[in-house]
Design a protein around this motif. Sequence first.
Motif, short mmCIF file in Angstrom:
data_model
loop_
_atom_site.label_atom_id
_atom_site.label_comp_id
_atom_site.label_asym_id
_atom_site.label_seq_id
_atom_site.Cartn_x
_atom_site.Cartn_y
_atom_site.Cartn_z
N GLU A 51 0.98 -1.54 0.14
CA GLU A 51 -0.06 0.00 -0.02
C GLU A 51 0.97 1.15 0.06
O GLU A 51 0.47 2.36 0.68
CB GLU A 51 -0.90 -0.09 1.14
CG GLU A 51 -2.11 -1.01 1.18
CD GLU A 51 -3.31 -0.74 0.27
OE1 GLU A 51 -3.18 0.23 -0.57
OE2 GLU A 51 -3.94 -1.63 0.09
N GLY A 52 1.87 1.34 -0.71
CA GLY A 52 2.67 2.45 -0.74
C GLY A 52 3.70 2.78 0.23
O GLY A 52 4.70 3.29 0.18
N GLU A 53 3.69 1.72 1.23
CA GLU A 53 4.47 2.05 2.36
C GLU A 53 5.75 0.87 2.60
O GLU A 53 5.44 -0.10 2.13
CB GLU A 53 3.73 2.08 3.78
CG GLU A 53 2.86 3.05 3.72
CD GLU A 53 3.29 4.42 3.98
OE1 GLU A 53 2.86 5.50 3.48
OE2 GLU A 53 4.36 4.59 4.52
N GLU A 54 6.98 1.27 3.01
CA GLU A 54 7.94 0.22 3.14
C GLU A 54 7.49 -0.48 4.46
O GLU A 54 7.50 -0.01 5.55
CB GLU A 54 9.29 0.83 3.30
CG GLU A 54 10.28 -0.23 3.53
CD GLU A 54 11.71 0.43 3.74
OE1 GLU A 54 12.07 1.09 2.88
OE2 GLU A 54 12.29 0.16 4.75
N ARG A 55 7.21 -1.47 4.43
CA ARG A 55 6.90 -2.56 5.87
C ARG A 55 7.98 -3.20 6.43
O ARG A 55 7.80 -3.44 7.54
CB ARG A 55 5.76 -3.62 5.41
CG ARG A 55 4.61 -3.07 4.60
CD ARG A 55 3.79 -2.16 5.47
NE ARG A 55 2.48 -1.66 4.98
CZ ARG A 55 1.77 -0.83 5.21
NH1 ARG A 55 1.89 -0.12 6.56
NH2 ARG A 55 0.68 -0.26 4.69
N ASN A 56 8.96 -3.61 5.60
CA ASN A 56 10.08 -4.58 6.19
C ASN A 56 11.30 -4.41 5.28
O ASN A 56 11.18 -4.33 4.17
CB ASN A 56 9.60 -5.92 6.35
CG ASN A 56 10.43 -6.74 7.69
OD1 ASN A 56 11.13 -6.23 8.17
ND2 ASN A 56 10.35 -7.70 7.60
N ARG A 57 12.49 -4.49 5.89
CA ARG A 57 13.49 -4.43 5.30
C ARG A 57 14.69 -5.66 5.58
O ARG A 57 14.49 -5.75 6.80
CB ARG A 57 14.14 -2.96 5.55
CG ARG A 57 15.65 -2.77 4.73
CD ARG A 57 16.08 -1.45 5.28
NE ARG A 57 17.34 -1.16 4.47
CZ ARG A 57 17.25 -0.68 3.28
NH1 ARG A 57 16.40 -0.17 2.52
NH2 ARG A 57 18.25 -0.56 2.57
N GLY A 58 15.32 -6.22 4.75
CA GLY A 58 16.23 -7.26 5.10
C GLY A 58 17.54 -6.64 5.36
O GLY A 58 17.79 -5.55 5.54
N PHE A 60 20.61 -5.47 4.55
CA PHE A 60 21.40 -4.91 3.39
C PHE A 60 21.42 -3.39 3.74
O PHE A 60 20.74 -2.81 4.40
CB PHE A 60 20.34 -4.95 2.07
CG PHE A 60 20.48 -6.18 1.47
CD1 PHE A 60 19.65 -7.21 1.77
CD2 PHE A 60 21.37 -6.63 0.35
CE1 PHE A 60 19.58 -8.47 1.01
CE2 PHE A 60 21.48 -7.88 -0.02
CZ PHE A 60 20.56 -8.64 0.24
N PRO A 61 22.66 -2.96 3.12
CA PRO A 61 23.12 -1.16 3.39
C PRO A 61 22.06 -0.34 3.04
O PRO A 61 21.17 -0.70 2.11
CB PRO A 61 24.41 -1.28 2.93
CG PRO A 61 24.51 -2.34 1.76
CD PRO A 61 23.57 -3.52 2.49
N PRO A 62 21.75 0.93 3.37
CA PRO A 62 21.00 1.74 3.17
C PRO A 62 21.08 2.30 1.68
O PRO A 62 20.14 2.71 0.78
CB PRO A 62 21.41 3.23 3.95
CG PRO A 62 21.95 2.47 4.92
CD PRO A 62 22.64 1.32 4.47
N ARG A 63 22.03 1.80 0.78
CA ARG A 63 22.19 2.23 -0.51
C ARG A 63 21.22 1.37 -1.41
O ARG A 63 20.97 1.69 -2.55
CB ARG A 63 23.65 2.08 -1.11
CG ARG A 63 24.29 0.85 -1.07
CD ARG A 63 25.81 0.92 -1.25
NE ARG A 63 26.41 -0.65 -1.23
CZ ARG A 63 26.37 -1.67 -2.19
NH1 ARG A 63 25.51 -1.04 -3.17
NH2 ARG A 63 26.82 -2.59 -1.99
N PHE A 64 20.77 0.30 -0.73
CA PHE A 64 19.44 -0.34 -1.37
C PHE A 64 18.31 0.37 -0.90
O PHE A 64 17.94 0.25 0.25
CB PHE A 64 19.56 -1.84 -0.94
CG PHE A 64 20.53 -2.70 -1.64
CD1 PHE A 64 21.92 -2.64 -1.04
CD2 PHE A 64 20.34 -3.51 -2.74
CE1 PHE A 64 22.89 -3.25 -1.61
CE2 PHE A 64 21.34 -4.18 -3.31
CZ PHE A 64 22.64 -4.32 -2.73
N SER A 65 17.63 0.81 -1.91
CA SER A 65 16.37 1.48 -1.43
C SER A 65 15.21 1.34 -2.51
O SER A 65 15.59 0.63 -3.75
CB SER A 65 16.62 2.83 -1.33
OG SER A 65 16.81 3.64 -2.41
N GLY A 66 14.13 1.70 -2.40
CA GLY A 66 13.03 1.46 -3.35
C GLY A 66 11.88 2.43 -2.87
O GLY A 66 11.60 3.24 -2.12
#
Lengths: 114, 116
Positions: A51-58, A60-66
């Motif tokens: 729904e347009g929000e980042e819910r979870n992150r693995g 990985f360093p911050p240079r991986f984004s989306g």
Amino acid sequence: EAGVTQSPTHLIKTRGQQATLRCSPISGHTSVYWYQQALGLGLQFLLWYDEGEERNRGNFPPRFSGRQFPNYSSELNVNALELEDSALYLCASSLDGTGRNGYTFGSGTRLTVV
Amino acid sequence: QQQVKQSPQSLIVQKGGISIINCAYENTAFDYFPWYQQFPGKGPALLIAIRPDVSEKKEGRFTISFNKSAKQFSLHIMDSQPGDSATYFCAASILGNGGSQGNLIFGKGTKLSVKP
């Protein structure tokens, strides 16, 4: 019904550059997941959008984004590319954030960093 | 605790034989255990999945056996065929009660070769 589509199929970048990978989920699916599949390492979870929000992150360093757009498509950005970022990047979608209806994967984007 | 350990790394089976792939997990909160099949150049495709309230699920030649107390589950492919040659991944996630961690945790995969 169209499946999960990813573009481009292949991408070659130079170390230090930025890469942008795109994913269109199955129509009606609101959740998009990104995975990295490096040789011999299986599938490593990168990011989950719902729904347009980042819910979870693995892990990985911050240079991986989306981000996820209002039409639920998503893009993955990798900044300051390193040689070890070379991998197959897979996108999956599910009907909603519960995962109860399963996850459908695209065929991936093969990123090569030289 | 978030890991899913899969074995073997590779497996060679004769046509008509039984292929068995095993997975083990630590996190007892996991409540959804799918198996995915991946052919070269393709994304993983869901093969079969099980919830922890049943000990076995069968779909055609594919069976998942689940042992909750041992925190292990396995995939059995009966009458293995050359067309089954692919990489198989087990996975686990937390579906919970309407919410989830949202992501699957995958094993490292098993490359299956079925010899004619």
